[in-house]
Design an enzyme around this catalytic site. Structure first.
Site, short mmCIF file in Angstrom:
data_model
loop_
_atom_site.label_atom_id
_atom_site.label_comp_id
_atom_site.label_asym_id
_atom_site.label_seq_id
_atom_site.Cartn_x
_atom_site.Cartn_y
_atom_site.Cartn_z
N ARG A 1 49.47 133.37 -16.58
CA ARG A 1 48.53 133.53 -16.55
C ARG A 1 48.23 134.01 -15.05
O ARG A 1 48.97 132.72 -13.63
CB ARG A 1 48.13 132.41 -17.42
N ARG B 1 47.47 129.74 -11.40
CA ARG B 1 47.75 127.88 -10.81
C ARG B 1 48.49 126.41 -10.92
O ARG B 1 49.32 126.70 -11.38
CB ARG B 1 46.46 127.57 -12.21
P1 AMP Z 1 41.35 122.86 -17.44
O1 AMP Z 1 40.69 123.50 -15.79
O2 AMP Z 1 39.80 122.68 -18.24
O3 AMP Z 1 42.12 123.19 -18.24
O4 AMP Z 1 40.91 121.47 -16.83
C1 AMP Z 1 42.28 121.67 -15.59
C2 AMP Z 1 42.39 120.32 -15.30
O5 AMP Z 1 41.57 119.16 -14.77
C3 AMP Z 1 43.04 119.18 -16.61
O6 AMP Z 1 44.57 119.48 -16.94
C4 AMP Z 1 42.51 117.75 -16.29
O7 AMP Z 1 43.98 117.56 -14.97
C5 AMP Z 1 41.18 117.77 -15.27
N1 AMP Z 1 40.33 117.26 -16.11
C6 AMP Z 1 39.11 118.77 -16.58
N2 AMP Z 1 38.59 118.53 -17.52
C7 AMP Z 1 39.12 117.15 -17.52
C8 AMP Z 1 38.06 116.23 -18.70
N3 AMP Z 1 36.69 116.38 -19.68
N4 AMP Z 1 38.65 114.87 -18.94
C9 AMP Z 1 39.57 114.33 -18.01
N5 AMP Z 1 40.08 115.63 -17.18
C10 AMP Z 1 39.70 117.34 -16.97
#
Ligand code: AMP
Length: 214
Positions: free
Chosen positions: A127, A160
């Site tokens: 990605r 990322r």
């Molecule tokens: P994402 O963009 O949703 O893949 O989130 C990236 C990272 O942000 C995750 O791997 C977590 O480290 C953190 N994160 C995002 N949303 C949450 C959540 N609801 N609870 C805990 N960590 C979160």
């Protein structure tokens, strides 16, 4: 319409979210995006979240719940919202339910997008994301016309920090152990729809529309 997008990293939640908010005119709330914006702006919250995100671990529940519920209090959420990446633990789901109940609301539908691990790994490791507009590409099967440059806005593409092989494996494990129990949680609530995330993005979206209605 109060919606939750559930599914492992790489299932296509972000891609479907863009299409859902366009069709149903509700705000897209991604806790991951909120953390990444804070990291970019060098805030205290960003510094705290980064420690966990870089390792593929979850940011502590109370911190995430505070961020999410504060966002849900904003005016644009009055008539509905699409949560993407929140809740991610049963504790978060319980806190969300408590919060919504207090405000006379509830979760209307949980869209659970499922994809096999091998496919997730391929999607995430390959990605690339546009720094300027957030558009996503896959260097293997959906590359930009010019390497490293966004087709849509000409912005620079980046990987990322948490899309490296090691971190991706950990994120999928964390999903299986900490977030998968939510499927049962919402099964009990009776408001979950299961979506096959490996049938192509238009087909996935059509399935979502058939669940939510025109
Ligand atoms: P994402 O963009 O949703 O893949 O989130 C990236 C990272 O942000 C995750 O791997 C977590 O480290 C953190 N994160 C995002 N949303 C949450 C959540 N609801 N609870 C805990 N960590 C979160």
């Amino acid at each position: 319409m109060n919606l939750i997008l559930l599914g492992p990293p790489g299932a296509g939640k972000g891609t479907q979210a863009v299409k859902i908010v366009e069709k149903y005119h509700i705000p897209h709330i991604s806790t991951g995006d909120i953390f990444r914006a804070n990291i970019k702006n060098g805030t205290e919250l960003g510094k705290k979240a980064k420690e966990y995100m870089d390792k593929g671990e979850l940011v502590p529940d109370d911190l995430v719940c505070e961020i999410a519920t504060t966002r849900l209090l904003e005016d644009d959420c009055t008539d509905g919202f699409l949560l993407d990446g929140f809740p991610r633990t049963v504790y978060q789901a319980e806190k969300l339910d408590e919060f919504l109940e207090k405000h006379g609301k509830k979760v209307d539908k949980v869209l659970d997008i499922a994809v096999e691990k091998e496919e997730l790994m391929q999607r995430l490791i390959n990605r690339r994301v546009c720094k300027a507009c957030g558009a996503t590409y896959n260097v293997k099967n959906m590359p930009p016309a010019k390497e490293g440059v966004c087709d849509k806005c000409g912005g620079e593409l980046m990987q990322r920090a948490d899309d490296t092989k090691e971190t991706v494996e950990n994120r999928i494990e964390v999903y299986n152990s900490q977030t998968m129990p939510l499927v049962e949680y919402y099964e009990k609530a009776g408001n979950i729809a299961h979506i096959d995330g490996a049938i192509g993005l238009e087909n996935v979206f059509n399935h979502i529309v058939s669940v939510l209605g025109e």
